[in-house]
Design an enzyme around this catalytic site. Structure first.
Site, PDB file in Angstrom:
ATOM      1  N   GLU A 180      37.288  42.255  35.351  1.00 62.88           N
ATOM      2  CA  GLU A 180      37.920  41.089  35.966  1.00 62.88           C
ATOM      3  C   GLU A 180      39.164  40.590  35.265  1.00 62.88           C
ATOM      4  OE1 GLU A 180      37.163  39.552  38.870  1.00 62.88           O
ATOM      5  OE2 GLU A 180      35.887  41.285  39.098  1.00 62.88           O
ATOM      6  N   GLY A 181      39.533  41.239  34.189  1.00 57.95           N
ATOM      7  CA  GLY A 181      40.725  40.781  33.496  1.00 57.95           C
ATOM      8  C   GLY A 181      41.025  41.653  32.300  1.00 57.95           C
TER       9      GLY A 181
END
Length: 432
Positions: A180-181
């Protein structure tokens, strides 16, 4: 997807998913070549977080969801910290494992879930561990760290050995990455190292991914282009390209992912799933009712050969929403094919491949006891049209090659493993 449990205690956010896996002996009926597969995430009790007063529909033990044929694959969400106390990762399974961790680690002792996992596998289900999550701490500083982490995952969840195995002796069927990042540093090295370990295992594993629908995905896109995956669970929700914009040709982009699968992915047999929320409370946007989704499924299924099925977030939401998973499975099987043609096996990026591809074969639907070699002629088989094995080409399960005057069939994904060699990834099918 929504990292339900952690999001309930932090800011609400929406994840990406990537999945790695191998099938267990009892789950031999599963085939990634089909276009009727349904993957449903379990572990975060999304319904319970959004409906705290309706305890009857809170997440149940995973075996509860394995009592029929609706769901084929369960990514277990999430391994949310890559490097926690003692240098080991940690998992968060919401209400399903509140147990204390193993001494000197942050890894909870969830060994009581092992028999449940094995029950699902005996029913023909594929179960994987999903790494990352919306609020998780994931990532690598370099390739060496990523390669070492592959060994850690192998030891904790697959066929390796560790005193801190969270599910005890239960051996999962693969790994799912929900990134997610952060940077993409190390992920290709991680997947490659994990593939090498899997190739020496005693069963088949699968590697899949669940990027968000905007192409290319910001956090895993480069990795998807560098190493081969078995499937991608594209999140068509919480974005402009969501299912709610299916009729907007400037938004809905399944065709872009289909093109990626056929022209860019190192595995040209990779399957693309439609990722969807299982109810209106499972995501911020993108939910469509079962009837509307059935139409979308069957249109996409008939139009794109890369289509592999549907991914849902999550099991608790699907069951509470009048068994949305069952309606989706009905739509898939009504319009799908049990088997699919695997053609044009690709080379890994940077390696050469013949213009005609290699090992083109047709996968036939089988029972759990049937293998690729069961219908082969024991001797004298014509090998015309079957390409010779090449060390530079990545093959997937069911692909066929010729080598030393014999016909060989790949058991699973393989690269640079000689037919008849110690890796044991090829079945000696017949004489040519």
């Amino acid at each position: 997807m929504i990292f339900s449990w952690l999001s309930a205690h932090n800011s609400l956010s929406f994840p990406i998913f990537l999945f790695l896996g191998w099938g267990s002996p009892a789950s031999a009926a599963f085939s990634m070549l089909r276009n009727t597969n349904l993957a449903v995430y379990w572990g975060q009790d999304s319904y319970g977080v959004n409906n705290p007063s309706n305890t009857a529909n809170w997440q149940q033990p995973i075996s509860y969801y394995c009592n029929d044929d609706a769901i084929d694959t369960f990514p277990i969400a999430f391994l949310d910290q890559f490097f926690a106390t003692g240098g080991l990762p940690s998992i968060n399974l919401a209400n399903s494992c509140p147990n204390t961790p193993f001494p000197g680690t942050s890894m909870p002792n969830c060994t009581f879930l092992g028999p449940d996992i094995e029950t699902c596998q005996a029913a023909g289900k594929i179960l994987t561990i999903s790494l990352g999550g919306a609020t998780g701490s994931a990532g690598f500083s370099n390739d060496s760290q990523a390669q070492a982490f592959a060994q850690t995952i192998w030891d904790l969840f697959l066929e390796g050995s560790s005193p801190d195995r969270p599910f005890g002796s239960a051996v999962l069927d693969g790994v799912d990455l929900d990134i997610e990042g952060g940077s993409q540093t190390g992920y290709a090295a991680f997947v490659t190292a994990l593939r090498a370990l899997m190739a020496k295992g005693s069963k088949q594993y699968y590697i899949t991914a669940a990027p968000q629908c905007p192409y290319p995905d910001a956090y895993i896109g480069t990795t998807l282009n560098t190493v081969g995956f078995d499937a991608v669970y594209v999140q068509f929700y919480n974005n402009y390209c969501g299912l709610n914009n299916y009729n907007n040709t400037n938004a809905w982009d399944f065709s872009t992912w289909d093109n990626w699968a056929k022209t860019i992915s190192p595995n040209r047999s990779v399957k693309v799933y439609i990722g969807a929320p299982a109810s209106s409370s499972a995501a911020g946007s993108g939910y469509v009712d079962a009837s509307t989704f059935a139409s979308i499924i069957q249109q996409t299924q008939s139009q794109y050969s890369s289509f592999g099925g549907v991914m849902l977030w999550d099991a608790s939401q699907a069951y509470a929403n009048s068994r949305y998973d069952r309606a989706v499975k009905s739509a898939l099987t009504a319009g799908g094919t049990v088997g699919a043609t695997s053609a044009g096996t690709s080379s890994i990026a940077g390696a050469s491949t013949s213009g005609t591809g290699a090992g083109t074969t047709t996968a036939i639907a089988t029972t759990a006891a049937t293998t690729a070699s069961s219908t082969a002629t024991p001797s004298g088989t014509s090998c015309s049209g079957v390409s010779a094995w090449s060390s530079a080409i990545a093959y997937v399960g069911g692909d066929q090659v010729t080598y030393n005057g014999r016909l060989w069939t790949a058991k699973w994904w393989t690269l640079n493993d000689v037919p008849g060699g110690p890796a044991g990834v090829w079945t000696d099918t017949a004489f040519c």
